[in-house]
Design an enzyme around this catalytic site. Structure first.
Site, PDB file in Angstrom:
ATOM      1  N   GLU B  44       1.105  -1.015  -0.158  1.00 51.37           N
ATOM      2  CA  GLU B  44      -0.158  -0.025  -0.027  1.00 51.37           C
ATOM      3  C   GLU B  44       0.629   1.394  -0.465  1.00 51.37           C
ATOM      4  OE1 GLU B  44      -2.219   0.468   3.150  1.00 51.37           O
ATOM      5  OE2 GLU B  44      -3.940   1.744   2.624  1.00 51.37           O
ATOM      6  N   LYS B 117      -9.522   1.467  -2.355  1.00 50.42           N
ATOM      7  CA  LYS B 117      -9.361   1.533  -0.570  1.00 50.42           C
ATOM      8  C   LYS B 117     -10.967   1.756  -0.700  1.00 50.42           C
ATOM      9  CE  LYS B 117      -7.474   1.046   4.059  1.00 50.42           C
ATOM     10  NZ  LYS B 117      -6.173   1.471   4.224  1.00 50.42           N
ATOM     11  N   CYS B 154      -5.703  -3.030   2.586  1.00 58.24           N
ATOM     12  CA  CYS B 154      -5.349  -2.847   4.397  1.00 58.24           C
ATOM     13  C   CYS B 154      -6.239  -3.213   5.408  1.00 58.24           C
ATOM     14  CB  CYS B 154      -4.366  -1.721   4.580  1.00 58.24           C
ATOM     15  SG  CYS B 154      -3.909  -1.581   5.921  1.00 58.24           S
TER      16      CYS B 154
END
Lengths: 290, 290
Positions: B44, B117, B154
């Site tokens: 990331e 995300k 994540c």
């Protein structure tokens, strides 16, 4: 108001005789209560052998109603020992309508409610779609005063949706009464991977939802007429909101686990990892499609 | 048509200089390609330090457009080495609108698509809600011809809904480019529980969905002005459809992992445990509520 609670898990073998299984279960609940357990869970369909290994319509005779003396007996046990119980049973709801159910019993002996297994497997030696209608009561958390209890049964454990929805109902702990094991051709390293997967997916449910989970399995081998059978792998365990194993049972022996859990860890863990704050409910609509 | 595919995971440290980070990442992708990787994933926001430790509006200068030369460079690398790439970047979509994104690049150097995300954390030292709008593209599986790739970033890893919906789009593997670590007061046994929880919840996602997952984390300590900082814990890993760890990286060192995965295991595993057959979509409506 949250406190430390002792939780009992009963891992047992079953004989062909319901009377024997019930006596054994009562004795093991007594032992858990002696050790301070305030809530105790029995394994899936604990009153009988795992009859779903074959299709046999006489097995429907094993089913009982919600008002059966067997359940009354556990209600009296709960009242006498002041212990809440999760009591799985093969439920006859009406003519030709059967469920794989669990009754939750308050520690004063009254019924807290019923859960009916939602996800029904059907695989070699696990012919459950023949015996059980899919549960129709949805996901629940039963408020027992000192703890809120979710119940999901065996195959339900593989479905994160079930754990999530039970957590959203407010459960502090999810009990998974189970009857899972290996077929003869799965023994060995593949079987060990499967046993680990079973443990891991349930620990994952604990973590994703910041609550406790307790898997309560039967143990021992139950053969069937064609020489196959299932080696139930025991391995009952209780895990905390970080997925940490608090206590676990043998792969081969009967065992009463009594473990103390600290319910304040739920709030603590969810403050550190506030998943419920960040769920993207605007993007989850697809979950209700196949 | 499914075959064995080599997959590359790049675990790296980042300096203050984007140029250095990009050179290092290119070199590590080259090493993975040398070892046969057909698809490689970077961590990331790999081009910069993890700037979300503080609120500082000059950090928005670090964002780049989807047509930035940095991404073109990785497209050329992909074409030259015939390797598909998952390239995370801080995306400037328009004035005042920024996302935490990943571009998926085909092995012919063309863009396969973009993922933004979905779940944005905001916790001490992880001030992501300040920098990133919540992803608006939903969950995707990018068909690269030889593999279908899902990307989640994540914090997304903790949400089983995200893995489920990505699996339902047809993903064979979910990459989780990550920047996760421990704060100073979490080091020790509590931190080890958290690291294990991070691994376990992702293995759980693999199991519940019968697919591969690959977590690709940064490593090393990145301090901040107030003396705090984050110890990124590395521990990148790739797991199979039973949650079995296929390969994993160090907690402290940079590392290129190249692991061979057998895509036929997906069908095999899902035949044994057909969760997608048994999902109770009639009972999941509550998932879209808070």
């Amino acid at each position: 108001m949250k406190e430390k609670i002792s939780v009992g898990l009963i891992q047992m073998t079953m004989s062909e005789k319901t009377g024997e299984n019930v006596e054994k279960a009562v004795g093991m609940v007594e032992r858990a209560a002696d050790r301070g357990a305030r809530i105790v869970c029995l394994p899936e369909l604990f009153a009988t052998r795992y009859f779903c290994q074959s299709h046999n319509d006489s097995n429907f005779d094993l089913a009982i109603g919600r008002d059966d003396p067997l359940l009354k007996r556990f209600m009296k046990l709960a009242e006498r020992r002041k212990v809440a119980l999760v009591v799985p049973f093969f439920e006859r709801s009406g003519p030709g309508l059967y469920f794989n159910s669990s009754m939750v019993i308050n520690s004063d002996g009254t019924e807290a409610g019923l859960y009916r297994k939602t996800h029904i497997p059907d695989d070699p030696s696990f012919h459950e779609k023949y015996y059980f209608a899919p549960g129709d009561l949805g996901f629940k958390a039963f408020d027992l005063g000192f703890i809120k209890v979710g119940v999901l049964i065996c195959w339900d454990q593989w479905f994160p949706e079930a754990a999530r929805l039970t957590a959203m109902m407010g459960a502090d702990i999810i009990f998974y009464p189970s009857a899972i094991g290996l077929l003869p051709d799965e023994r060995g390293s593949e079987g060990e991977k499967m046993r680990q997967a079973w443990i891991t997916v349930q620990r994952g449910n604990a973590i994703a939802n910041g609550l406790f989970v307790a898997a309560v399995n039967r143990v021992g081998c139950e053969g069937n007429a064609d020489g196959g059978g299932i080696d139930f792998f025991g391995s009952s365990f209780i895990a905390g909101p970080l997925g940490e194993i608090i206590d676990s049972a043998s792969e081969t022996e009967e065992q009463v686990i009594v473990a103390k859990i600290d319910l304040s860890l739920i709030e603590k863990t969810r403050r550190t990892w506030p998943f419920f704050r960040d769920r993207r409910i605007d993007l989850y609509g697809g979950i209700t499609s196949r």
